[in-house]
Write an enzyme that holds these catalytic residues in place. Structure first.
Site, PDB file in Angstrom:
ATOM      1  CB  SER A   1       4.774   8.138  -0.445  1.00 30.26           C
ATOM      2  OG  SER A   1       4.433   8.988   0.631  1.00 30.26           O
TER       3      SER A   1
ATOM      4  CE  LYS B   1       1.099   7.261   1.339  1.00 27.31           C
ATOM      5  NZ  LYS B   1       2.100   7.571   2.376  1.00 27.31           N
TER       6      LYS B   1
END
Length: 213
Positions: free
Chosen positions: A131, A169
């Protein structure tokens, strides 16, 4: 002197450590130990001072010295030198990723501990998933994380979600809460009202895997 299979950390003054390091390096380079005079010449001190330093090191069990031989200095094999930590790697020069340049060998060391030295606690996590690939953080990489409970917009964080799952993230604070932004268009941002920041990424370690031909 009693020996154990594990090297012991040393309690030394800076001068004593320099003396031990010189004895080690001299012995490795020449195949024999330095004399007290050579130690004195190296540090610009008297033989009396050298004798005092060596005697103190003998009492600590870190050095042995014969009474009637000039080159009898012998280090204990239990010494753990700071510059022999496994986190230290030889830094031998520079190499261009664009136009070729001459690689110049330099007597330097890259210490991973010092490279990521921080006033805060740091820890390492291994990455699973893709990701964050557009930020060059790939599956199998190791991220070095500085332990913090707050983050600035745009920083890459280790975030603990309300369901107990942790994720890596980019952090953004928005009017509707917090956005945790992936660096891969295949993934959607995580939008949440509450999140617990565990730390902020300050480094990346990657073990190169050669392509099999």
């Amino acid at each position: 002197m009693a020996r154990s299979g594990k090297k012991q950390p040393m309690s030394l003054t800076p001068k004593q450590l320099r003396v031990l390091t010189f004895v080690r390096d001299f012995t490795r380079a020449h195949g024999y130990a330095p004399t007290m005079q050579e130690v004195a010449d190296e540090f610009g001190i008297s033989k009396v001072t050298v004798f005092e330093q060596l005697t103190a090191l003998q009492k600590k069990g870190l050095l042995r010295r014969g009474r009637y031989r000039a080159r009898s200095l012998q280090l204990s094999d239990q010494i753990k030198f700071p510059d022999e930590r496994p986190t230290r790697l030889p830094l031998v020069g520079y190499i261009a990723a664009g136009q070729p340049i001459e690689a110049i060998e330099e007597r330097e060391v890259l210490d991973l501990e010092e490279l990521f030295l921080s006033p805060r606690e740091t820890f390492v996590l291994r990455v699973r998933g893709d990701s964050m690939v557009d930020d060059q953080i790939c599956d199998g990489d190791y991220v070095v994380v500085q332990k913090r409970e707050t983050a600035r917009n745009g920083e890459t964080v280790v975030a603990l979600l309300e369901n107990g799952e942790a994720t890596l993230k980019r952090f953004y604070r928005a009017a509707d809460g917090v956005h945790l932004q992936p660096a891969n268009p295949a993934y959607k941002p995580i939008k949440t009202k509450r999140v617990s920041i565990q730390g902020v990424v300050v480094g990346l370690i990657r073990k190169y895997k050669p392509v099999k031909g």
